[in-house]
Design a protein around this motif. Sequence first.
Motif, short mmCIF file in Angstrom:
data_model
loop_
_atom_site.label_atom_id
_atom_site.label_comp_id
_atom_site.label_asym_id
_atom_site.label_seq_id
_atom_site.Cartn_x
_atom_site.Cartn_y
_atom_site.Cartn_z
N LYS A 1 -8.46 -3.28 0.44
CA LYS A 1 -9.40 -3.57 1.53
C LYS A 1 -10.02 -4.96 1.39
CE LYS A 1 -10.08 1.13 2.73
NZ LYS A 1 -10.55 1.85 3.84
N ASN B 1 -1.28 3.88 0.85
CA ASN B 1 -2.36 4.54 1.58
C ASN B 1 -1.93 4.76 3.03
OD1 ASN B 1 -4.70 5.19 2.99
ND2 ASN B 1 -5.99 3.73 1.88
N ASP C 1 -3.29 -4.58 6.94
CA ASP C 1 -2.26 -3.54 7.05
C ASP C 1 -1.77 -3.02 5.70
OD1 ASP C 1 -0.77 -5.67 6.12
OD2 ASP C 1 0.47 -5.84 7.92
N CYS D 1 2.04 1.44 5.26
CA CYS D 1 2.32 2.50 4.30
C CYS D 1 3.76 2.95 4.51
CB CYS D 1 1.37 3.67 4.52
SG CYS D 1 1.66 5.04 3.39
N GLU E 1 -3.56 5.32 5.57
CA GLU E 1 -4.47 4.74 6.55
C GLU E 1 -4.02 3.35 7.00
OE1 GLU E 1 -8.52 4.80 5.18
OE2 GLU E 1 -8.37 6.88 4.54
N PHE E 2 -3.16 2.70 6.20
CA PHE E 2 -2.68 1.37 6.54
C PHE E 2 -1.34 1.46 7.26
CE2 PHE E 2 -5.47 -0.02 3.00
CZ PHE E 2 -6.15 -1.03 3.65
N SER E 3 -1.13 0.55 8.21
CA SER E 3 0.08 0.59 9.03
C SER E 3 1.35 0.31 8.23
CB SER E 3 -0.04 -0.39 10.19
OG SER E 3 -0.18 -1.72 9.73
N THR F 1 0.80 -1.22 0.00
CA THR F 1 0.00 0.00 0.00
C THR F 1 0.84 1.28 0.00
OG1 THR F 1 -1.87 1.10 1.06
CG2 THR F 1 -0.19 0.18 2.53
#
Length: 85
Positions: A55, A10, A61, A16, A12-14, A8
């Motif tokens: 998602k 993003n 994650d 990233c 919002e994901f751990s 990712t």
Amino acid sequence: MLTPTHVTVNPEFSNCGYIDNVTSGAEFTRLLAKEENLPVIETNLIPEFSAENEKIYQANDGLHFVEAGYRVLADFIEKEMRKMM
């Protein structure tokens, strides 16, 4: 040999922020495979693994897969290995 899969970007994901590590890991895998004359399966090219599908397949994650993601990965690897036979 397998290249690393999608990761990712993003926030919002751990996980990233790991894109550089994954990219360099893929490059290293290709170089080593070439040196050792080994085939490479480009798991980073699996179409299901994309930003739009994180998602669904990497919901925890943004890097590691949920069960459905591992099924896609296993099916892809099996198909690629059969092509090599």
